[in-house]
Design an enzyme around this catalytic site. Structure first.
Site, PDB file in Angstrom:
ATOM      1  N   GLU A  38     -32.881  19.249 -30.943  1.00 22.97           N
ATOM      2  CA  GLU A  38     -33.958  18.295 -30.690  1.00 22.97           C
ATOM      3  C   GLU A  38     -33.454  16.856 -30.779  1.00 22.97           C
ATOM      4  O   GLU A  38     -32.841  16.461 -31.780  1.00 22.97           O
ATOM      5  CB  GLU A  38     -35.101  18.540 -31.682  1.00 22.97           C
ATOM      6  N   THR A  82     -38.830  18.439 -24.127  1.00 26.27           N
ATOM      7  CA  THR A  82     -38.141  19.693 -24.490  1.00 26.27           C
ATOM      8  C   THR A  82     -38.356  20.774 -23.433  1.00 26.27           C
ATOM      9  O   THR A  82     -37.409  21.475 -23.046  1.00 26.27           O
ATOM     10  CB  THR A  82     -38.657  20.258 -25.833  1.00 26.27           C
ATOM     11  N   HIS A 197     -37.089  15.033 -34.671  1.00 25.72           N
ATOM     12  CA  HIS A 197     -38.094  14.643 -33.673  1.00 25.72           C
ATOM     13  C   HIS A 197     -38.767  13.368 -34.149  1.00 25.72           C
ATOM     14  O   HIS A 197     -39.002  13.195 -35.351  1.00 25.72           O
ATOM     15  CB  HIS A 197     -39.126  15.771 -33.528  1.00 25.72           C
ATOM     16  N   ASP A 256     -31.675  18.024 -26.029  1.00 23.51           N
ATOM     17  CA  ASP A 256     -32.698  18.209 -24.993  1.00 23.51           C
ATOM     18  C   ASP A 256     -33.039  16.923 -24.233  1.00 23.51           C
ATOM     19  O   ASP A 256     -33.306  16.964 -23.033  1.00 23.51           O
ATOM     20  CB  ASP A 256     -33.971  18.878 -25.549  1.00 23.51           C
ATOM     21  N   HIS A 257     -33.012  15.764 -24.922  1.00 24.45           N
ATOM     22  CA  HIS A 257     -33.396  14.485 -24.289  1.00 24.45           C
ATOM     23  C   HIS A 257     -33.106  13.394 -25.294  1.00 24.45           C
ATOM     24  O   HIS A 257     -32.776  13.679 -26.454  1.00 24.45           O
ATOM     25  CB  HIS A 257     -34.869  14.498 -23.880  1.00 24.45           C
TER      26      HIS A 257
HETATM   27  C1  GP9 Z   1     -42.464  21.079 -29.688  1.00 28.67           C
HETATM   28  C2  GP9 Z   1     -41.045  20.659 -29.619  1.00 28.67           C
HETATM   29  C3  GP9 Z   1     -40.945  19.174 -29.392  1.00 28.67           C
HETATM   30  O1  GP9 Z   1     -42.660  22.442 -29.787  1.00 28.67           O
HETATM   31  O2  GP9 Z   1     -40.310  21.398 -28.719  1.00 28.67           O
HETATM   32  O3  GP9 Z   1     -41.321  18.835 -28.128  1.00 28.67           O
HETATM   33  P1  GP9 Z   1     -40.956  17.425 -27.449  1.00 28.67           P
HETATM   34  O4  GP9 Z   1     -42.004  16.446 -27.915  1.00 28.67           O
HETATM   35  O5  GP9 Z   1     -39.596  17.012 -27.884  1.00 28.67           O
HETATM   36  O6  GP9 Z   1     -41.033  17.718 -26.023  1.00 28.67           O
HETATM   37 MN    MN Z   2     -37.647  17.616 -27.644  1.00 23.84          MN
END
Ligand code: GP9
Ligand code: MN
Length: 413
Positions: A38, A82, A197, A256-257
Site C-alpha cells: 500500500e 488500489t 495508507h 500500488d500507487h
Molecule cells: C482498501 C484499500 C485501500 O481496501 O485497498 O484502498 P485505496 O484507498 O488505496 O485505493
Molecule cells: Mn492503495
C-alpha cells in the site's frame, strides 16, 4: 461483436514480444504470492531520512541473490487507486480515465491471471482485512474468476492489532500465512496491505523511526508507516519460512500507487533537496516491483522501464504459462525484445530517452526540456494504447475473444 476488436487485436499482436528464454518457466508449479504494498513509493528504497534507513529489509532484497528489483517501474493507476492496480495486475489492461473500473465494469468478461492459473490447477484467492464490498471487490473478484476472497471476516483482530484503516499489516500477514498453510497447493494468493495508507497514523510502539520535519504532517508520517510496512514484509518472509511455505513459493511485491500527492510538493522538495518540476513529479510515480524466487540465484537490479500493466505477462512467463494469444497491453519485463515504455493513466509517459509530463517533453536523465516533436510519436502511441484499452472495457469486448486460439468471435457464436 468481434469486429470491434480487429484494430485492437492487430495492435496487440504487432507489439507482442518473445519471453526471455532464461526466465520462462523458472517458477513453474510453485505457489504464487503477490503482495500489494500500500502506497509504497520507490523514492524511499535505498535512501535515508534524517540519517535513518526507511526500508531496511527491502533494501536488503535489492541486493539479494534470489530477488530481482525494478527501480524504474511506474504505477499506472487512476481514480480507482488500489483497485486499479489490481485490475492492471490481473488483466494487463489499463484502468479507465474516469471512475474506478472495479465499480463501472465489475460484471464484464475478463481473462484474468487468476483464471489462467486456476485453469492450471491453482487454488486462487485474495486476502485483505477490509470489508469485502470495498471497491466492489466481491463482485469484481467473481468476474475475475478468483475462487475465494478472505476478507475481514476471516481475521481476528486482537487488542492493539488495529490502527488507521483497520488491521495492522504484521498480524494480517501472520494470519494470512496461517490461511495459506491450509490451502491446497499450488495456490495463487494475493495479499493486500493497509497500514501504509493516508493519513499514515501508527501506534507509538510501531513507530520504528522518527517523523520527518517538513510542513507536511502527511509526508512526515509517511516515512514511519513505510518503515512499518518494510518491517511487516520482513515478518512475512519469516512467517512463510516457519510454515514451510517459503521454498516452494515465488513472492512478487509491488507498490500500488503514490502515497504522497502533489499537494505536498513543497515538503517533498525539502526532502529531495530539489524543486518538484513536472519531470520530477513523473519520476515520483515510481513504485517498487520485486520478484523473489527462492533458490533461483537470478537476483539482480533490473533497470528496465515498465509499469503495472507489465506484471501479468512477466509473472505468467515466470510461471511457465503462455499468454501469447491473450489480449494484453503489457509485455514481459525480462524480454530482450521489449521497448522501454511506461504509459501513465493520465497520458504522461516515460521512455529510455524521454519523459513527457506537464505538456513538456524532457530528456530522461537530465530532466532538461527538449523539442516537443521528439515526444510526439510516443505520445501518439500512448494515446492509441489507452484508447484501445478503454474500447475493450467499455464494449465488454473480451466476450467476443477466444484467448485459447486468439480468434475474434461473431456475436451469434
Ligand atoms: C482498501 C484499500 C485501500 O481496501 O485497498 O484502498 P485505496 O484507498 O488505496 O485505493
Ligand atoms: Mn492503495
Amino acid at each position: 461483436d468481434g469486429s470491434e476488436l480487429t484494430d485492437v487485436h492487430n495492435y496487440v499482436r504487432a507489439n507482442q514480444v518473445e519471453p526471455s528464454e532464461e526466465m520462462f518457466g523458472i517458477a513453474e508449479g510453485k505457489n504464487l504470492i503477490v503482495v500489494t504494498l500500500e502506497s509504497m513509493q520507490s523514492f524511499t528504497i535505498n535512501e535515508q531520512m534524517n540519517g535513518q534507513t526507511i526500508t531496511p529489509f527491502l533494501n536488503e532484497l535489492t541486493e539479494d541473490e534470489d530477488t530481482v528489483y525494478f527501480p524504474n517501474f511506474y504505477h499506472q493507476t487512476g481514480l480507482g487507486k488500489t483497485s486499479d492496480s489490481e485490475f492492471l495486475l490481473e488483466n494487463s489492461l489499463y484502468p479507465l480515465s474516469g471512475g474506478a473500473v472495479f465499480f463501472t465494469h465489475g460484471g464484464n468478461t475478463y481473462n484474468s491471471m487468476a483464471e489462467k492459473l486456476g485453469n492450471q490447477g491453482y487454488a486462487t484467492n485474495v486476502q485483505h482485512a477490509n470489508n469485502k464490498s470495498f471497491w466492489n471487490r466481491d463482485m469484481m473478484y467473481e468476474s475475475l474468476g478468483i475462487d475465494e476472497f478472505l476478507d475481514i471476516q476471516s481475521y481476528s483482530v486482537g487488542e492493539g492489532q488495529a490502527v488507521n484503516w483497520g488491521m495492522k499489516d504484521i498480524p494480517f500477514f501472520e494470519q494470512s500465512v496461517a490461511h495459506m498453510a491450509e490451502m491446497p497447493q499450488p495456490f495463487y494468493s494475493r495479499l493486500i496491505t493497509l497500514t501504509n495508507h493516508f493519513p499514515f497514523t501508527l501506534d507509538e510502539e510501531d513507530k520504528l523511526i522518527d517523523e520527518f520535519d517538513s510542513n507536511s504532517g502527511t509526508l512526515n508520517r509517511f516515512f514511519q508507516t513505510s518503515r512499518y510496512l518494510d518491517e511487516a514484509v520482513k515478518e512475512l518472509f519469516d512467517d512463510l519460512k516457519e510454515q514451510g511455505l517459503y521454498e516452494n513459493s515465488i513472492i512478487v511485491m509491488y507498490g500500488d500507487h503514490y502515497g504522497i500527492s502533489e499537494n505536498h510538493n513543497e515538503a517533498m522538495a525539502q526532502y529531495l533537496g530539489k524543486e518538484i518540476t513536472p519531470y520530477e513529479s513523473a519520476q515520483l510515480q515510481r513504485v517498487p516491483f520485486f520478484v523473489h524466487i527462492p533458490g533461483s540465484g537470478k537476483g539482480h537490479v533490473n533497470e528496465e522501464i515498465g509499469g503495472q500493466v507489465d506484471m501479468r505477462p512477466t509473472i505468467l512467463n515466470l510461471m511457465g504459462v503462455e499468454s501469447d494469444t491473450d489480449m494484453q497491453f503489457g509485455s514481459d519485463l525480462f524480454s530482450n525484445e521489449r521497448d522501454e515504455f511506461a504509459i501513465f493513466r493520465d497520458g504522461r509517459f516515460v521512455t529510455d530517452d524521454y519523459v513527457y509530463a506537464g505538456s513538456t517533453c524532457y530528456e530522461n536523465g537530465s530532466g532538461q526540456p527538449v523539442e516537443q516533436e521528439l515526444c510526439v510519436p510516443f505520445a501518439d502511441q500512448a494515446l492509441t494504447e489507452l484508447n484501445y484499452s478503454e474500447r475493450v472495457i467499455n464494449g465488454d469486448l473480451l466476450r467476443f475473444y477466444d484467448e485459447e486460439t486468439g480468434q475474434l468471435l461473431d456475436a451469434d457464436q
